[in-house]
Motif scaffolding. Sequence first.
Motif, PDB file in Angstrom:
ATOM      1  N   MET A  83       0.830  -1.202   0.000  1.00 11.02           N
ATOM      2  CA  MET A  83       0.000   0.000   0.000  1.00 11.02           C
ATOM      3  C   MET A  83       0.869   1.258   0.000  1.00 11.02           C
ATOM      4  SD  MET A  83      -2.964   1.137   2.709  1.00 11.02           S
ATOM      5  CE  MET A  83      -1.750   1.374   4.014  1.00 11.02           C
ATOM      6  N   ALA A  84       1.970   1.238   0.753  1.00  8.81           N
ATOM      7  CA  ALA A  84       2.876   2.381   0.769  1.00  8.81           C
ATOM      8  C   ALA A  84       3.472   2.616  -0.617  1.00  8.81           C
ATOM      9  CB  ALA A  84       3.979   2.153   1.801  1.00  8.81           C
ATOM     10  N   PHE A  85       3.767   1.528  -1.330  1.00 10.68           N
ATOM     11  CA  PHE A  85       4.260   1.660  -2.705  1.00 10.68           C
ATOM     12  C   PHE A  85       3.196   2.295  -3.599  1.00 10.68           C
ATOM     13  CE2 PHE A  85       4.343  -0.329  -6.975  1.00 10.68           C
ATOM     14  CZ  PHE A  85       5.525   0.236  -7.456  1.00 10.68           C
ATOM     15  N   GLY A  86       1.950   1.829  -3.470  1.00 14.45           N
ATOM     16  CA  GLY A  86       0.860   2.418  -4.245  1.00 14.45           C
ATOM     17  C   GLY A  86       0.667   3.882  -3.922  1.00 14.45           C
ATOM     18  N   ALA A  87       0.820   4.237  -2.618  1.00 17.49           N
ATOM     19  CA  ALA A  87       0.687   5.637  -2.221  1.00 17.49           C
ATOM     20  C   ALA A  87       1.765   6.491  -2.860  1.00 17.49           C
ATOM     21  CB  ALA A  87       0.762   5.752  -0.698  1.00 17.49           C
ATOM     22  N   ALA A  88       2.985   5.956  -2.930  1.00 15.71           N
ATOM     23  CA  ALA A  88       4.076   6.697  -3.566  1.00 15.71           C
ATOM     24  C   ALA A  88       3.759   6.967  -5.040  1.00 15.71           C
ATOM     25  CB  ALA A  88       5.383   5.918  -3.435  1.00 15.71           C
ATOM     26  N   LEU A  89       3.157   5.983  -5.708  1.00 11.04           N
ATOM     27  CA  LEU A  89       2.759   6.188  -7.106  1.00 11.04           C
ATOM     28  C   LEU A  89       1.739   7.311  -7.209  1.00 11.04           C
ATOM     29  CD1 LEU A  89       2.356   2.491  -8.395  1.00 11.04           C
ATOM     30  CD2 LEU A  89       4.322   4.015  -8.667  1.00 11.04           C
TER      31      LEU A  89
END
Length: 204
Positions: A83-89
């Motif tokens: 989810m943190a990766f998706g948030a960064a995107l």
Amino acid sequence: MRNRAYTRQVAGMAALAAMALSVGSPVAEAHEAVGVAGGFMSGFAHPLFGWDHVAAMVAVGLWGAFLGAPAIWLLPIVFPLVMAFGAALGIIGVPLPAVEIGIAFSAVLLGAMVALAARPPLVGAAAIVGLFAIFHGHAHGTELPAAANALAYAAGFVIATGLLHLIGISFGFTTRWSWGAPAVRTAGGIIALVGVGFLLKGVA
């Protein structure tokens, strides 16, 4: 004795989650009322005030508890990390199509996995959870307030997500008793139905 120990464990985890949510909610409501953007509480509030997020994240905890170790701790770790990766995107503006539909469908499928007592290989379960975590994270990232500290905001929604997983896990522990498994599967079915409602609303 063993059952009493499990009861105390479930009650303690549920109480901890409830206390954290009760402390966070008034501050989050105050944030909404005065329009102050930013930081930890803004991120903490975001998952809690989106019922589609709540449904899916509780379902992750339920499914992990239903599957047992090591899924009970692996799935709630995979979800916030991805989810943190998706948030960064989302924060850097990378587009992701059909985010709201993906979030709604996550509640449908994750709830259905619990309702059907699905037991895929651990890698498959983690892949399903990780896939949907990208949609949830992207939604959080794109809604980052302009004045927010991105790291504090991310810490807030990751912690809120963990608490929602903990609520699901706490209820999922009831599968240790004869009445628990039907209750957990029923909860999964309700989450799936709620997800269908979100999905129909999103495509309407």
